[in-house]
Design a protein around this motif. Sequence first.
Motif, PDB file in Angstrom:
ATOM      1  N   PRO A 231       0.941  -1.250   0.020  1.00 28.55           N
ATOM      2  CA  PRO A 231      -0.099  -0.162  -0.010  1.00 28.55           C
ATOM      3  C   PRO A 231       0.681   1.429   0.119  1.00 28.55           C
ATOM      4  N   ASP A 232       2.193   1.377   0.737  1.00 29.44           N
ATOM      5  CA  ASP A 232       2.970   2.531   0.619  1.00 29.44           C
ATOM      6  C   ASP A 232       4.201   1.994   0.691  1.00 29.44           C
ATOM      7  N   PRO A 233       4.871   1.656  -0.371  1.00 29.11           N
ATOM      8  CA  PRO A 233       6.164   1.230  -0.396  1.00 29.11           C
ATOM      9  C   PRO A 233       7.491   2.108   0.322  1.00 29.11           C
ATOM     10  N   SER A 234       7.158   3.430   0.506  1.00 24.03           N
ATOM     11  CA  SER A 234       8.004   4.210   1.200  1.00 24.03           C
ATOM     12  C   SER A 234       8.154   3.879   2.547  1.00 24.03           C
ATOM     13  N   LYS A 235       7.167   2.931   3.344  1.00 24.52           N
ATOM     14  CA  LYS A 235       6.995   2.630   4.588  1.00 24.52           C
ATOM     15  C   LYS A 235       7.198   1.316   4.821  1.00 24.52           C
ATOM     16  N   ALA A 236       7.339   0.448   3.490  1.00 26.82           N
ATOM     17  CA  ALA A 236       7.501  -1.123   3.544  1.00 26.82           C
ATOM     18  C   ALA A 236       8.797  -1.301   4.544  1.00 26.82           C
ATOM     19  N   LEU A 237       8.581  -2.527   5.315  1.00 21.41           N
ATOM     20  CA  LEU A 237       9.778  -2.861   6.199  1.00 21.41           C
ATOM     21  C   LEU A 237      10.684  -3.811   5.252  1.00 21.41           C
ATOM     22  N   SER A 238      10.504  -3.990   4.161  1.00 22.80           N
ATOM     23  CA  SER A 238      11.520  -4.760   3.191  1.00 22.80           C
ATOM     24  C   SER A 238      11.163  -4.613   1.558  1.00 22.80           C
ATOM     25  N   ASP A 239      12.167  -4.200   1.080  1.00 17.88           N
ATOM     26  CA  ASP A 239      12.227  -4.082  -0.420  1.00 17.88           C
ATOM     27  C   ASP A 239      11.264  -2.794  -1.031  1.00 17.88           C
ATOM     28  N   GLY A 240      11.382  -1.861  -0.208  1.00 20.81           N
ATOM     29  CA  GLY A 240      10.314  -0.906  -0.271  1.00 20.81           C
ATOM     30  C   GLY A 240      10.824  -0.087  -1.867  1.00 20.81           C
ATOM     31  N   PRO A 241      12.086   0.232  -2.101  1.00 28.82           N
ATOM     32  CA  PRO A 241      12.349   0.805  -3.329  1.00 28.82           C
ATOM     33  C   PRO A 241      11.969   0.096  -4.498  1.00 28.82           C
ATOM     34  N   ASN A 242      11.731  -1.165  -4.637  1.00 29.39           N
ATOM     35  CA  ASN A 242      11.466  -2.104  -5.750  1.00 29.39           C
ATOM     36  C   ASN A 242      10.087  -2.650  -5.710  1.00 29.39           C
ATOM     37  N   MET A 243       9.227  -2.077  -5.117  1.00 27.29           N
ATOM     38  CA  MET A 243       7.790  -2.566  -4.947  1.00 27.29           C
ATOM     39  C   MET A 243       6.676  -1.691  -5.509  1.00 27.29           C
ATOM     40  N   VAL A 244       5.677  -2.313  -6.257  1.00 22.25           N
ATOM     41  CA  VAL A 244       4.617  -1.598  -6.702  1.00 22.25           C
ATOM     42  C   VAL A 244       3.784  -0.872  -5.759  1.00 22.25           C
ATOM     43  N   LYS A 245       3.365   0.328  -5.879  1.00 27.27           N
ATOM     44  CA  LYS A 245       2.562   0.762  -4.926  1.00 27.27           C
ATOM     45  C   LYS A 245       1.146   0.389  -5.161  1.00 27.27           C
ATOM     46  N   LEU A 246       0.128  -0.194  -4.365  1.00 25.77           N
ATOM     47  CA  LEU A 246      -1.136  -0.889  -4.724  1.00 25.77           C
ATOM     48  C   LEU A 246      -2.089  -0.049  -5.489  1.00 25.77           C
ATOM     49  N   SER A 247      -2.105   1.233  -5.285  1.00 27.95           N
ATOM     50  CA  SER A 247      -3.147   2.096  -6.059  1.00 27.95           C
ATOM     51  C   SER A 247      -2.582   2.249  -7.451  1.00 27.95           C
ATOM     52  N   GLU A 248      -1.497   1.651  -8.020  1.00 30.59           N
ATOM     53  CA  GLU A 248      -1.060   1.806  -9.229  1.00 30.59           C
ATOM     54  C   GLU A 248      -0.938   0.574 -10.052  1.00 30.59           C
ATOM     55  N   VAL A 249      -1.129  -0.712  -9.116  1.00 30.04           N
ATOM     56  CA  VAL A 249      -1.221  -1.940  -9.893  1.00 30.04           C
ATOM     57  C   VAL A 249      -2.277  -1.958 -11.105  1.00 30.04           C
ATOM     58  N   ARG A 250      -3.506  -1.645 -10.784  1.00 32.82           N
ATOM     59  CA  ARG A 250      -4.634  -2.116 -11.947  1.00 32.82           C
ATOM     60  C   ARG A 250      -4.233  -1.440 -13.366  1.00 32.82           C
ATOM     61  N   GLU A 251      -3.775  -0.029 -13.222  1.00 33.84           N
ATOM     62  CA  GLU A 251      -3.287   0.471 -14.578  1.00 33.84           C
ATOM     63  C   GLU A 251      -2.273  -0.108 -15.354  1.00 33.84           C
ATOM     64  N   MET A 252      -1.229  -0.541 -14.427  1.00 33.34           N
ATOM     65  CA  MET A 252      -0.057  -1.113 -14.943  1.00 33.34           C
ATOM     66  C   MET A 252      -0.176  -2.467 -15.616  1.00 33.34           C
ATOM     67  N   LEU A 253      -1.110  -3.385 -14.715  1.00 38.03           N
ATOM     68  CA  LEU A 253      -1.449  -4.452 -15.123  1.00 38.03           C
ATOM     69  C   LEU A 253      -2.208  -4.427 -16.661  1.00 38.03           C
ATOM     70  N   GLU A 254      -3.223  -3.449 -16.698  1.00 34.33           N
ATOM     71  CA  GLU A 254      -3.794  -3.420 -18.038  1.00 34.33           C
ATOM     72  C   GLU A 254      -2.969  -3.133 -19.010  1.00 34.33           C
ATOM     73  N   ARG A 255      -2.032  -2.235 -18.963  1.00 30.57           N
ATOM     74  CA  ARG A 255      -0.984  -2.108 -19.945  1.00 30.57           C
ATOM     75  C   ARG A 255       0.159  -3.318 -20.190  1.00 30.57           C
ATOM     76  N   ILE A 256       0.273  -4.066 -19.264  1.00 31.50           N
ATOM     77  CA  ILE A 256       1.079  -5.234 -19.395  1.00 31.50           C
ATOM     78  C   ILE A 256       0.334  -6.297 -20.053  1.00 31.50           C
ATOM     79  N   LEU A 257      -0.996  -6.327 -19.836  1.00 33.55           N
ATOM     80  CA  LEU A 257      -1.728  -7.352 -20.421  1.00 33.55           C
ATOM     81  C   LEU A 257      -2.129  -7.215 -21.836  1.00 33.55           C
ATOM     82  N   SER A 258      -2.010  -6.168 -22.247  1.00 36.27           N
ATOM     83  CA  SER A 258      -2.118  -5.668 -23.656  1.00 36.27           C
ATOM     84  C   SER A 258      -0.974  -6.110 -24.482  1.00 36.27           C
ATOM     85  N   VAL A 259       0.273  -6.070 -23.859  1.00 33.96           N
ATOM     86  CA  VAL A 259       1.158  -6.794 -24.276  1.00 33.96           C
ATOM     87  C   VAL A 259       1.142  -8.428 -24.342  1.00 33.96           C
ATOM     88  N   TYR A 260       0.668  -8.882 -23.522  1.00 37.17           N
ATOM     89  CA  TYR A 260       0.444 -10.298 -23.320  1.00 37.17           C
ATOM     90  C   TYR A 260      -0.733 -10.989 -24.195  1.00 37.17           C
TER      91      TYR A 260
END
Length: 265
Positions: A231-260
């Motif tokens: 939900p908030d990678p900046s406050k994650a207790l592990s791997d924050g700098p390389n995690m996806v923010k929950l609020s941004e996942v849907r749109e990202m997956l839609e774009r990836i699925l278009s390639v799939y």
Amino acid sequence: MICHMGNNKMILIGGPCVIESQECLETVASTMKDICNELDIDYYFKASFDKANRTSITSYRGPGIVDGLKMLSQIKERCNIPIATDIHEPWQSQPASEVADILQIPAFLCRQTDLLIAAGKTGKIINVKKAQFLAPWDMKNVADKIASTGNHKIFLCERGTSFGYNRLVVDMTSIMEMKSLGYPVVFDATHSVQKPGGGGNCTSGNREYIEPLAKAAIAAGADHLFMEIHPDPSKALSDGPNMVKLSEVREMLERILSVYDAVGN
């Protein structure tokens, strides 16, 4: 019999890097379930009960196997979703398999024969990550160890290759090489953008590369996707700098699925 899931859907293995709290687990699991149902993606919720290879002795590792599996079991029951989690030692295979539908082998441990055999004997899907130091064709030996138990439900996972100190690169030909072994290939879109130890006493990363690398991997033939989501990678207790923010996942997956869909995986 090689592991195929019986349809042409993309599988997403995703969730917070490590179990932080029941609230965090439920927020991510319920939100991701809804998103993946709407996008027609097969979803496995992932979180680790222990991160045994953290950079620093002071880094948060998780609640441990007993409490962690209880928390994952509650998520599985409440949200009615399948579960994936890491194991690090052979003895963890059986108790973890009583909750998890996918057992994940961390990259640094992918050559550990006893661990692979113990995981294979559970009969669960085994998602084994290719080590940063390992050639993709050498994953045949890894898969053969698991398959020796009679379990052919194997995913091979690309998560980047060491490129000097504190750097990873993704060799897209690795995906084709591992697909030639006959098993589905998962692309780990978030660990692939890590800078291992790049923060001194922690790992850093380049979150902005997650989406383009995921698209490239799918275009190169990757069957499925792994992402760490918070939900908030900046406050994650592990791997924050390389995690996806929950609020941004849907749109990202839609774009990836278009390639799939375009490449017909």
